[in-house]
Design a protein around this motif. Sequence first.
Motif, PDB file in Angstrom:
ATOM      1  N   GLY A   1      -3.402  -2.085 -16.892  1.00  0.00           N
ATOM      2  CA  GLY A   1      -3.973  -2.468 -17.303  1.00  0.00           C
ATOM      3  C   GLY A   1      -5.082  -2.874 -17.022  1.00  0.00           C
ATOM      4  O   GLY A   1      -6.242  -1.725 -16.233  1.00  0.00           O
ATOM      5  N   ALA A   2      -6.115  -3.877 -17.288  1.00  0.00           N
ATOM      6  CA  ALA A   2      -6.902  -4.021 -16.733  1.00  0.00           C
ATOM      7  C   ALA A   2      -7.162  -4.063 -16.189  1.00  0.00           C
ATOM      8  O   ALA A   2      -7.768  -4.937 -15.213  1.00  0.00           O
ATOM      9  CB  ALA A   2      -8.071  -4.653 -17.819  1.00  0.00           C
ATOM     10  N   GLU A   3      -6.273  -4.529 -15.130  1.00  0.00           N
ATOM     11  CA  GLU A   3      -6.435  -5.658 -13.664  1.00  0.00           C
ATOM     12  C   GLU A   3      -5.728  -5.396 -12.600  1.00  0.00           C
ATOM     13  O   GLU A   3      -4.399  -4.178 -12.816  1.00  0.00           O
ATOM     14  CB  GLU A   3      -4.672  -6.899 -14.057  1.00  0.00           C
ATOM     15  N   TYR A   4      -5.915  -4.713 -11.598  1.00  0.00           N
ATOM     16  CA  TYR A   4      -5.611  -4.486  -9.881  1.00  0.00           C
ATOM     17  C   TYR A   4      -4.490  -4.881  -9.723  1.00  0.00           C
ATOM     18  O   TYR A   4      -4.628  -6.078  -9.871  1.00  0.00           O
ATOM     19  CB  TYR A   4      -6.402  -3.593  -9.360  1.00  0.00           C
ATOM     20  N   ARG A   5      -2.955  -4.871  -9.778  1.00  0.00           N
ATOM     21  CA  ARG A   5      -2.223  -5.259  -8.907  1.00  0.00           C
ATOM     22  C   ARG A   5      -2.680  -5.030  -7.415  1.00  0.00           C
ATOM     23  O   ARG A   5      -2.199  -4.031  -7.287  1.00  0.00           O
ATOM     24  CB  ARG A   5      -0.849  -4.964  -9.257  1.00  0.00           C
ATOM     25  N   HIS A   6      -2.936  -6.593  -7.037  1.00  0.00           N
ATOM     26  CA  HIS A   6      -3.562  -6.612  -5.326  1.00  0.00           C
ATOM     27  C   HIS A   6      -1.766  -6.311  -4.865  1.00  0.00           C
ATOM     28  O   HIS A   6      -1.226  -7.108  -4.049  1.00  0.00           O
ATOM     29  CB  HIS A   6      -4.272  -6.293  -4.668  1.00  0.00           C
ATOM     30  N   HIS A   7      -1.296  -5.312  -4.024  1.00  0.00           N
ATOM     31  CA  HIS A   7      -0.034  -5.443  -2.958  1.00  0.00           C
ATOM     32  C   HIS A   7      -0.133  -3.914  -2.349  1.00  0.00           C
ATOM     33  O   HIS A   7      -0.931  -2.981  -2.097  1.00  0.00           O
ATOM     34  CB  HIS A   7       1.271  -5.275  -3.962  1.00  0.00           C
ATOM     35  N   GLU A   8       0.721  -3.953  -1.398  1.00  0.00           N
ATOM     36  CA  GLU A   8       0.270  -2.934  -0.317  1.00  0.00           C
ATOM     37  C   GLU A   8       1.788  -1.535  -0.523  1.00  0.00           C
ATOM     38  O   GLU A   8       2.911  -1.992  -0.697  1.00  0.00           O
ATOM     39  CB  GLU A   8       1.195  -3.592   0.980  1.00  0.00           C
ATOM     40  N   ALA A   9       0.887  -0.780  -0.285  1.00  0.00           N
ATOM     41  CA  ALA A   9       1.646   0.953  -1.210  1.00  0.00           C
ATOM     42  C   ALA A   9       2.415   1.400   0.343  1.00  0.00           C
ATOM     43  O   ALA A   9       1.884   0.770   1.543  1.00  0.00           O
ATOM     44  CB  ALA A   9       0.982   1.685  -2.263  1.00  0.00           C
ATOM     45  N   CYS A  10       3.136   2.138   0.117  1.00  0.00           N
ATOM     46  CA  CYS A  10       3.613   2.440   1.168  1.00  0.00           C
ATOM     47  C   CYS A  10       2.335   2.822   2.201  1.00  0.00           C
ATOM     48  O   CYS A  10       3.132   3.026   3.162  1.00  0.00           O
ATOM     49  CB  CYS A  10       4.768   3.844   0.715  1.00  0.00           C
TER      50      CYS A  10
ATOM     51  N   TRP B   1       1.989   2.285   6.394  1.00  0.00           N
ATOM     52  CA  TRP B   1       2.413   2.772   7.300  1.00  0.00           C
ATOM     53  C   TRP B   1       0.771   2.632   7.801  1.00  0.00           C
ATOM     54  O   TRP B   1       1.202   2.555   9.580  1.00  0.00           O
ATOM     55  CB  TRP B   1       2.342   4.643   7.428  1.00  0.00           C
ATOM     56  N   GLY B   2      -0.559   2.289   8.001  1.00  0.00           N
ATOM     57  CA  GLY B   2      -1.531   2.276   8.531  1.00  0.00           C
ATOM     58  C   GLY B   2      -1.250   0.883   9.152  1.00  0.00           C
ATOM     59  O   GLY B   2      -1.481   0.974  10.263  1.00  0.00           O
ATOM     60  N   ARG B   3      -1.055   0.155   8.355  1.00  0.00           N
ATOM     61  CA  ARG B   3      -1.173  -1.650   9.319  1.00  0.00           C
ATOM     62  C   ARG B   3       0.114  -1.676  10.164  1.00  0.00           C
ATOM     63  O   ARG B   3       0.070  -2.132  11.302  1.00  0.00           O
ATOM     64  CB  ARG B   3      -0.368  -2.235   7.720  1.00  0.00           C
ATOM     65  N   LEU B   4       1.544  -0.990   9.917  1.00  0.00           N
ATOM     66  CA  LEU B   4       2.520  -1.190  11.407  1.00  0.00           C
ATOM     67  C   LEU B   4       1.625  -0.294  12.374  1.00  0.00           C
ATOM     68  O   LEU B   4       1.370  -0.061  13.353  1.00  0.00           O
ATOM     69  CB  LEU B   4       3.267  -0.030  11.250  1.00  0.00           C
TER      70      LEU B   4
END
Length: 154
Positions: A59-68, A72-75
């Motif tokens: 929709g018009a809102e971004y759901r801020h969550h961590e994608a796979c 990987w980048g954070r790990l």
Amino acid sequence: NVIWSEVETSAFIQFITTNSAEGGDGLNFKTVFWPKVALHLVPLLTKGLVKSATMECWGAEYRHHEACSSKWGRLHTKYNLVKPITNLSGIPWHPDDDLGLNILDKGETVWEELIMLITAQKNPVAKSFRKKGWTHFSAMHALLGGISAKGTNV
């Protein structure tokens, strides 16, 4: 928001380990790799949103969550922050990764010096390993060895 359980994170790392050839020498996976990872994790979901391959917009809102791909980048980045600490003289790292550095009274001076160094390098992640380990360190070390995270999002 997406919540990553220890089981999901372990399965995530194991899937990448099993399929590491797809990432090449630098373990830089192409966009087509991440939907396979997300699909692999679906049966393990216990809480929160299903993991996605990449960031999504509903929709018009971004759901801020961590994608796979972001996970990987954070790990990878976390490994690069923790690895130098495991090599320090005078500070033991336990092989089971549960106790972390487990600083004893006799190591307190070394720890204080390390904290000053970490603070100077703006490494807030590493501070948390005084009495608690990172259960995924051994798996990440086996996977990454000497590979360093690179790129604009590190």
